[in-house]
Scaffold this motif. Structure first.
Motif, PDB file in Angstrom:
ATOM      1  N   UNK A 119      53.553  49.281  51.329  1.00 35.64           N
ATOM      2  CA  UNK A 119      52.326  48.614  51.765  1.00 35.64           C
ATOM      3  C   UNK A 119      51.323  48.575  50.612  1.00 35.64           C
ATOM      4  N   UNK A 120      51.148  49.714  49.945  1.00 38.11           N
ATOM      5  CA  UNK A 120      50.252  49.778  48.796  1.00 38.11           C
ATOM      6  C   UNK A 120      50.691  48.817  47.696  1.00 38.11           C
ATOM      7  N   UNK A 121      51.991  48.791  47.404  1.00 37.89           N
ATOM      8  CA  UNK A 121      52.504  47.931  46.331  1.00 37.89           C
ATOM      9  C   UNK A 121      52.274  46.461  46.631  1.00 37.89           C
ATOM     10  N   UNK A 122      52.590  46.032  47.840  1.00 43.34           N
ATOM     11  CA  UNK A 122      52.442  44.619  48.195  1.00 43.34           C
ATOM     12  C   UNK A 122      50.977  44.193  48.156  1.00 43.34           C
ATOM     13  N   UNK A 123      50.094  44.994  48.755  1.00 43.19           N
ATOM     14  CA  UNK A 123      48.682  44.629  48.809  1.00 43.19           C
ATOM     15  C   UNK A 123      48.041  44.637  47.419  1.00 43.19           C
ATOM     16  N   UNK A 124      48.420  45.593  46.588  1.00 42.86           N
ATOM     17  CA  UNK A 124      47.828  45.655  45.253  1.00 42.86           C
ATOM     18  C   UNK A 124      48.367  44.560  44.334  1.00 42.86           C
ATOM     19  N   UNK A 125      49.623  44.170  44.506  1.00 41.06           N
ATOM     20  CA  UNK A 125      50.121  43.052  43.697  1.00 41.06           C
ATOM     21  C   UNK A 125      49.422  41.756  44.096  1.00 41.06           C
ATOM     22  N   UNK A 126      49.146  41.588  45.394  1.00 41.60           N
ATOM     23  CA  UNK A 126      48.383  40.419  45.838  1.00 41.60           C
ATOM     24  C   UNK A 126      46.969  40.451  45.265  1.00 41.60           C
ATOM     25  N   UNK A 127      46.363  41.622  45.280  1.00 37.44           N
ATOM     26  CA  UNK A 127      45.027  41.771  44.707  1.00 37.44           C
ATOM     27  C   UNK A 127      45.031  41.478  43.213  1.00 37.44           C
TER      28      UNK A 127
END
Length: 286
Positions: A119-127
């Motif tokens: 979850x952290x990886x996906x959201x931070x890559x989007x950010x």
């Protein structure tokens, strides 16, 4: 030599305190100035001497006078009235974008910080994707695709303004998650949602408030830039950037037409930045 050293040593000892005192006074003045500008903007319909969208008879390109303190533009509109309403639009837009950015970015940051892993990886890559893009260019593209209007300008800026809050909140959440009381709450079986609401969110509140206060000046400039290139409310709406753009042909003959709204943008940005610094220092001391 000894006397000189004594005097300079004394100056070195007293300078930091004097500097802090001057800084505190400057911060209070900036907060008072911002409050005054906000009050003027909110009371624009009451304190404005004329309507921002009705011509003042035949007073075209008139310099400052008793009837028109800041003069009039090429269409006969009173500049003081239009500046007051333009400040009102800029501050309202800044408040809306900050609210939406902190809400969306804060939600993304909380989820990313409190749910390490995929979850952290996906959201931070989007950010990171949004942070890598040229924000103002993307905002212009979004506003242009939606059609020139005040709402389109707000949406365009809001689309690119949330990633900073997401990064900021995520970092704070990760830092607070390592505190002993959070580990104790987890071992005690406190549900995840309650740990986030009761223990994590209060820790990031002051950081978000400081970031929001420092954002006001940048947002005023960004929104003025969109209206300057014609991507905000159509004429005769009173917006500072559009007023400056429309007055550029008269820069050499009637300088007050483009300069007055430009000064208003500069004043709002400077006062908001200094006030944001004062809020940061105040919360840091507390």
């Amino acid at each position: 030599m000894t006397t000189l050293g004594f005097l300079t040593g004394g100056l070195r000892r007293t300078d930091p305190a004097a500097g802090r005192a001057h800084h505190a006074v400057g911060g209070r003045l900036a907060l008072a100035a911002l409050a005054a500008l906000v009050l003027l903007a909110l009371l624009a319909p009451v304190v404005s001497p004329h309507s921002p969208v009705l011509r003042s008879g035949d007073a075209f390109l008139q310099p400052g006078s008793a009837g028109h303190p800041l003069g009039t533009d090429a269409l006969g509109y009173d500049l003081l009235a239009r500046v007051l309403y333009g400040m009102r639009a800029s501050l309202l837009a800044a408040a809306v974008v900050i609210a939406s950015g902190s809400l969306i970015g804060g939600l993304v940051g909380v989820l990313a910080g409190a749910l390490p892993g995929w979850v952290d990886s996906v959201l931070m890559r989007l950010t990171d994707l949004f942070l890598a893009l040229p924000g103002l260019v993307i905002a212009m593209a979004v506003a242009a695709s939606l059609g020139a209007s005040y709402r389109s300008a707000l949406i365009g800026i809001a689309v690119v303004w949330w990633p900073m809050y997401a990064r900021l909140v995520r970092g704070e959440i990760r830092a607070w998650a390592t505190r002993p009381h959070l580990e104790a709450a987890r071992l005690a079986g406190v549900p995840w949602g309650r740990r986030v609401v009761r223990h994590l969110l209060p820790g990031v509140r002051s950081t978000v408030v400081v970031a929001a206060s420092l954002d006001v000046g940048g947002l005023v400039v960004a929104l003025s830039a969109l209206s300057f290139v014609g991507l905000s409310s159509p004429a005769p709406a009173a917006e500072l950037g559009a007023m400056a753009a429309q007055g550029m042909p008269y820069l050499l003959t009637s300088w007050w037409v483009p300069i007055v709204p430009g000064i208003a943008v500069m004043l709002l940005a400077l006062v908001a930045n200094y006030a944001g610094d004062a809020v940061r220092d105040l919360l840091r001391r507390r």
